[in-house]
Design a protein around this motif. Structure first.
Motif, PDB file in Angstrom:
ATOM      1  N   LEU A 331      -1.073 -32.732  15.752  1.00  0.00           N
ATOM      2  CA  LEU A 331      -2.056 -32.254  14.772  1.00  0.00           C
ATOM      3  C   LEU A 331      -2.098 -30.721  14.750  1.00  0.00           C
ATOM      4  O   LEU A 331      -2.140 -30.104  13.677  1.00  0.00           O
ATOM      5  CB  LEU A 331      -3.444 -32.818  15.086  1.00  0.00           C
ATOM      6  CG  LEU A 331      -3.562 -34.346  15.019  1.00  0.00           C
ATOM      7  CD1 LEU A 331      -4.963 -34.805  15.391  1.00  0.00           C
ATOM      8  CD2 LEU A 331      -3.188 -34.860  13.627  1.00  0.00           C
ATOM      9  N   SER A 332      -2.052 -30.114  15.928  1.00  0.00           N
ATOM     10  CA  SER A 332      -2.030 -28.647  15.977  1.00  0.00           C
ATOM     11  C   SER A 332      -0.762 -28.099  15.335  1.00  0.00           C
ATOM     12  O   SER A 332      -0.791 -27.058  14.673  1.00  0.00           O
ATOM     13  CB  SER A 332      -2.087 -28.161  17.424  1.00  0.00           C
ATOM     14  OG  SER A 332      -3.269 -28.565  18.022  1.00  0.00           O
ATOM     15  N   THR A 333       0.334 -28.798  15.556  1.00  0.00           N
ATOM     16  CA  THR A 333       1.596 -28.363  14.960  1.00  0.00           C
ATOM     17  C   THR A 333       1.477 -28.347  13.440  1.00  0.00           C
ATOM     18  O   THR A 333       1.891 -27.396  12.776  1.00  0.00           O
ATOM     19  CB  THR A 333       2.734 -29.319  15.370  1.00  0.00           C
ATOM     20  OG1 THR A 333       2.791 -29.363  16.791  1.00  0.00           O
ATOM     21  CG2 THR A 333       4.065 -28.841  14.824  1.00  0.00           C
ATOM     22  N   ILE A 334       0.892 -29.401  12.904  1.00  0.00           N
ATOM     23  CA  ILE A 334       0.729 -29.473  11.456  1.00  0.00           C
ATOM     24  C   ILE A 334      -0.100 -28.292  10.959  1.00  0.00           C
ATOM     25  O   ILE A 334       0.310 -27.543  10.067  1.00  0.00           O
ATOM     26  CB  ILE A 334       0.029 -30.796  11.064  1.00  0.00           C
ATOM     27  CG1 ILE A 334       0.979 -31.964  11.333  1.00  0.00           C
ATOM     28  CG2 ILE A 334      -0.392 -30.771   9.609  1.00  0.00           C
ATOM     29  CD1 ILE A 334       0.327 -33.313  11.172  1.00  0.00           C
ATOM     30  N   LYS A 335      -1.259 -28.102  11.582  1.00  0.00           N
ATOM     31  CA  LYS A 335      -2.143 -27.045  11.105  1.00  0.00           C
ATOM     32  C   LYS A 335      -1.495 -25.677  11.281  1.00  0.00           C
ATOM     33  O   LYS A 335      -1.574 -24.823  10.405  1.00  0.00           O
ATOM     34  CB  LYS A 335      -3.469 -27.099  11.860  1.00  0.00           C
ATOM     35  CG  LYS A 335      -4.266 -28.355  11.550  1.00  0.00           C
ATOM     36  CD  LYS A 335      -5.562 -28.332  12.335  1.00  0.00           C
ATOM     37  CE  LYS A 335      -6.239 -29.677  12.333  1.00  0.00           C
ATOM     38  NZ  LYS A 335      -7.237 -29.767  13.394  1.00  0.00           N
ATOM     39  N   SER A 336      -0.858 -25.481  12.437  1.00  0.00           N
ATOM     40  CA  SER A 336      -0.286 -24.172  12.742  1.00  0.00           C
ATOM     41  C   SER A 336       0.876 -23.835  11.822  1.00  0.00           C
ATOM     42  O   SER A 336       0.957 -22.734  11.278  1.00  0.00           O
ATOM     43  CB  SER A 336       0.204 -24.131  14.179  1.00  0.00           C
ATOM     44  OG  SER A 336      -0.819 -24.492  15.054  1.00  0.00           O
ATOM     45  N   PHE A 337       1.780 -24.777  11.662  1.00  0.00           N
ATOM     46  CA  PHE A 337       2.957 -24.464  10.865  1.00  0.00           C
ATOM     47  C   PHE A 337       2.631 -24.349   9.379  1.00  0.00           C
ATOM     48  O   PHE A 337       3.351 -23.678   8.647  1.00  0.00           O
ATOM     49  CB  PHE A 337       4.086 -25.469  11.126  1.00  0.00           C
ATOM     50  CG  PHE A 337       4.957 -25.047  12.266  1.00  0.00           C
ATOM     51  CD1 PHE A 337       6.071 -24.242  12.047  1.00  0.00           C
ATOM     52  CD2 PHE A 337       4.652 -25.404  13.564  1.00  0.00           C
ATOM     53  CE1 PHE A 337       6.863 -23.815  13.093  1.00  0.00           C
ATOM     54  CE2 PHE A 337       5.430 -24.987  14.629  1.00  0.00           C
ATOM     55  CZ  PHE A 337       6.540 -24.188  14.391  1.00  0.00           C
TER      56      PHE A 337
END
Ligand SMILES: [Zn+2]
Ligand SMILES: [Zn+2]
Ligand SMILES: [Zn+2]
Lengths: 747, 116
Positions: A331-337
């Motif tokens: 989920l963090s990857t999605i938001k971050s990228f």
């Protein structure tokens, strides 16, 4: 050290020249008249003298005459060739043995490097001076200077030791606050003098890049809460740029280029840290935004993607990581990228490995579903629950693109599903090919939630159900609709029945029921371990049944004896008073003891209990263990139990524990039952597996094994003390004591 | 020791009290489930028992009886299908359900519903 004067050297004449340079054109090809040959020898002698002595004498008349004679015979070019060859030979000869420096590395090197480089400059001065004395014309001088430069360039560039020393010198001194910059300036101007301007600039740029990276790493490494670019730009223009302008001489160098270098190094550092930055989201928001602005080239993007995937594989996507952490990171990857690259192209690339890993994990769906449905603060995937609650926005997909002036067309390398990341829930669901597999998980969660209700309040369940339908489509939720409706209908039935109850029999008033349409509930709803209720309790149930049958003609009720919840008070002669919320099996057992007591039967054996209640040994022993632990029952001898009417009956040692228990049982005891059961269920598979494989294990070993293997999901990994474990194992009927250890009981 | 049970919240399940079969002879679905049309079992999809003692989802047998081929016979035993029981077992809720279910119930439907 390289010097060009050597007292042992013979002057060079044409014969020697021929010896050294067999292909030398002037000597071989042409016939040189004796007189010119003599002239040439005079000139060579003059050159040799000049090269070997510091004193710069003017050519004497004989030499001047010889020069005149040579030039008038058009042999100027040949003389130039000879002179260049002489220089080359002399420089190479003197410099040949200088490579054995590599071993030592002292402070003196700085000054020796400077003097070496300075000597090169002085030599070039001398060579040029002689060239001018030889009366070459402008073009010939230029040719000579170029050849001369290339000889010196070879010395510097081919000599690793020397060029490393120069680099190191710059590395140590270029940005140091101390003096010593004069040395650098000498080296810089000498290298420029011999035509190595570009080389010099490269050294300086490389040293600067290194310095910039270290500076950024030291000041901003692992610090992601604040943006750094403002400070860096300031530093670059007030510290870096003024220093560098003294050394870099190029029209192409300016502050913008320097700032770009700084940005590149920042990107390099952030790329290296990418995985941690993303795990740190949302605290690292500032850094992510900055990265978006600093990252400019395709190469940087590719590097970021590759580095991140590498770290994922090394640090996340392996058996040791727990599923919740992987989902959180996803989920963090999605938001971050999406911050770094709102088009989602990078996201699509970095997501793939995580998605396919999650797809293969057994408990991914379970964790997602709990994340969606658990409203408590303990929910580690609270983001999902929050997003589900905001699902109303989801009905109308946003069409921001039309209004967004910064809209960029989807790049061709973007894949069709790359926008899935915009919606967290959707991006998790889409990991799996079919939504259906979520439904049975939903049913399990709803089942246990609904069966735990004792007030028929389905407001929360209804809301969640509606929200889920928005995501998963109405079609699949038939069973869940029936399950929730059962609760609503149960409430109505219960209300009606209680209106009609015979007020004279108080007992009947305590009974309520959740009535299931059993075909629509998952298997978890059905109780595995049935037993027969004590008569008094069974009468209460039958009474309720008869009312139900009147209400719903043609239908009957079946009791799941081990499901549900009984709230009861226990009072003792010694003024101990407890309230318990327990499962019906535990209630039935204490009820049995209570009614037997009234018949003056004080003690019951395990066999009698199993017989009276038609209960399995496993269930009976668990329930008895619970009451013993809460100091309600007491084991008189093996397999025989009685009510603990007074704490005086306990041994001194047990009493101490008793007062403590007494204190919290009224408070905490209510929940203790369910929690204890859950804990045991959690560890049992591990214990069973170990004992199955290893046969017999000692307590300490089981204890340390559990510490290692029980996953630390939800912060409740294995947290029993060794003493608690022993208590559990001693009470667990599925294991038995075997010598110094435990083994699985034979069944 | 004094034991007082204050509240007992039990879990039960309901079932149709049918002696012979478990499945509706027409749709082959459990009586405790629904006919192919209905979503909710129980009140909304009640059963009927004929004089021949064959039981069906009410909606299933009504649909069957409407067809020409049925000739008013029980699909299991080929006797004329007559409802078992009297008018006393009609319920209001069943009447409501009839409307919901969009079924053309015959005049005597009221007598066959096994609901209060
Ligand atoms: Zn049917
Ligand atoms: Zn129906
Ligand atoms: Zn029949």
């Amino acid at each position: 050290m390289m010097t060009l004067s050597s007292s042992h050297q013979r002057p060079i004449d044409t014969a020697t020249l021929l010896n050294i340079f067999p292909n030398c054109s002037i000597i071989q090809e042409d016939y040189v008249p004796q007189s010119l040959n003599n002239d040439l020898n005079h000139i060579i002698e003059f050159i040799n003298y000049g090269l070997s002595h510091e004193i710069r004498d003017q050519p004497n008349n004989r030499v001047k005459q010889a020069l005149k004679s040579l030039f008038s015979n058009n042999m100027g070019g040949k003389l130039l060739d000879i002179y260049i060859d002489m220089i080359r030979q002399k420089v190479c000869h003197n410099n040949g043995g200088d490579d054995d420096h590599d071993d030592h590395d002292g402070d003196d090197d700085s000054s020796s490097i400077v003097s070496t480089v300075r000597t090169i400059g002085l030599n070039k001065d001398k060579f040029l001076h002689i060239a001018k004395q030889l009366q070459f014309n402008y073009i010939q001088i230029q040719i000579f200077e170029r050849s001369c430069n290339s000889v010196f360039q070879t010395i510097i560039q081919k000599n690793n030791y020397l060029s490393n020393q120069i680099s190191n010198l710059f590395k140590n001194k270029l940005f140091s606050k101390n003096d010593g910059k004069e040395d650098l300036l000498i080296i810089k101007s000498t290298l420029q003098y011999i035509g190595l301007k570009q080389h010099m600039n490269e050294i300086i740029i490389n040293v600067s890049i290194n310095y910039i990276y270290n500076f950024i790493n030291h000041n901003f490494g692992s610090r992601w809460e604040e943006p750094s670019m403002n400070i860096l730009a300031n530093w670059s223009s007030s510290v870096l740029y003024p220093t560098l302008t003294n050394f870099i001489t190029s029209d192409e160098f300016n502050i913008e280029i320097l700032n770009q270098l700084v940005k590149n190094e920042l990107v390099k550092l952030r790329t290296k840290e990418a995985f941690d930055i993303i795990v740190d989201y949302p605290d690292s928001l500032a850094t992510l935004k900055e990265l978006k602005y600093c990252i400019t080239t395709q190469k940087q993007r590719q590097h970021l993607v590759n580095t991140f995937i590498d770290s994922c594989n090394k640090r996340l996507l392996h058996a040791g990581a727990n599923t919740i952490d992987i989902i959180k990171c996803y989920l963090s990857t999605i938001k971050s990228f999406l911050i770094i690259d709102p088009r989602g192209v990078l996201l699509d690339k970095v997501c793939r490995p995580i998605r396919s890993y999650l797809k293969d994990r057994d408990d991914t769906i379970e964790k997602i579903v709990h994340g969606l449905l658990d409203d408590s603060e303990d929910n580690e995937l609270n983001d999902l629950a929050q997003e589900l609650r905001n699902s109303n926005d989801y009905i109308t997909p946003k069409i921001d693109d039309l209004n967004d002036l910064n809209w960029t067309p989807d790049p061709i390398d973007a894949l069709p599903d790359f926008r899935k990341g915009n919606d967290l829930i959707e991006s998790l669901i889409s990991i799996f090919d079919s939504k259906d597999i979520f439904i049975s998980e939903f049913m399990d969660v709803f089942c246990s939630d609904l069966l735990n209700l004792t007030d028929y309040n389905v407001t929360d369940a209804l809301l969640k159900l509606e929200l889920l339908k928005l995501r998963f489509g109405e079609r699949e939720f038939n069973s869940l609709d029936v399950m929730v409706k059962d609760l609503i209908e149960s409430k109505r039935i219960d209300h009606t029945i209680h209106l009609e109850l015979d007020e004279r029999n108080k007992d009947n008033g305590i009974f309520h029921s959740t009535v299931l349409s059993y075909l629509y509930w998952p298997n978890g709803a059905k109780s595995e371990e049935e037993f027969v209720l004590p008569t008094q309790l069974n009468n209460i149930f039958t009474n309720y049944c008869s009312h139900f049958e009147k209400l719903k003609q043609g239908r009957k009720l079946k009791l799941f004896s081990n499901k549900g919840n009984v709230e009861l008070d226990l009072e003792f002669d010694d003024n101990r008073k407890f309230t318990f919320n327990v499962s019906p099996d535990k209630a039935s057992i204490i009820h049995l003891f209570s009614s037997k007591e009234q018949e003056n039967i004080k003690e019951l054996s395990i066999d009698e209990i199993m017989n009276e209640l038609q209960m399995s040994e496993l269930l009976a022993k668990r329930a008895i263990a619970f009451w013993i632990k809460n100091q309600i029952l007491l084991e008189t001898k093996s397999g025989h139990y009685k009510i603990l009417n007074s704490l005086d009956e306990l041994s001194e040692k047990e009493k101490v524990g008793g007062t403590i228990n007494n204190y919290y049982s009224t408070e905490v005891g209510i929940k203790a039952d369910a929690e204890e059961e859950a804990v045991k269920l959690k560890y049992w598979p591990f214990i069973e597996g170990m004992l199955k494989n290893l046969g017999n294990m000692e307590l300490t070993k089981i204890h340390s094994f559990l510490k290692m293997v029980v996953p630390k999901d939800n912060g409740n990994g294995y947290n029993l003390s060794e003493k608690q474990l022993k208590e559990y194992l001693d009470n667990e009927v599925k294991v038995e004591i075997d010598g110094n250890g435990y083994k699985l009981a034979k069944r | 020791m004094k034991l007082t049970i204050k509240r007992w919240h039990a879990v039960t399940s309901w079932y149709w009290d049918i002696l012979n079969d478990e499945l509706c002879g027409i749709c082959r679905v459990s009586f405790d489930g629904t006919c192919p049309v209905c979503k909710y079992p129980g009140d909304e999809c009640p059963l009927v028992i004929g004089e021949c003692q064959h039981a069906f989802h009410m909606h299933c047998i009504l649909k069957w009886l409407e067809t020409d081929t049925s000739k008013g016979l029980c699909p299991m035993c080929r006797q004329a299908f007559k409802m078992n029981g009297g008018s006393d077992i009609l319920t209001n809720s069943a009447a409501e359900n009839d409307n919901n279910q969009n079924n053309n119930l015959g005049e005597n439907t009221a007598e066959i519903v096994m609901e209060r």
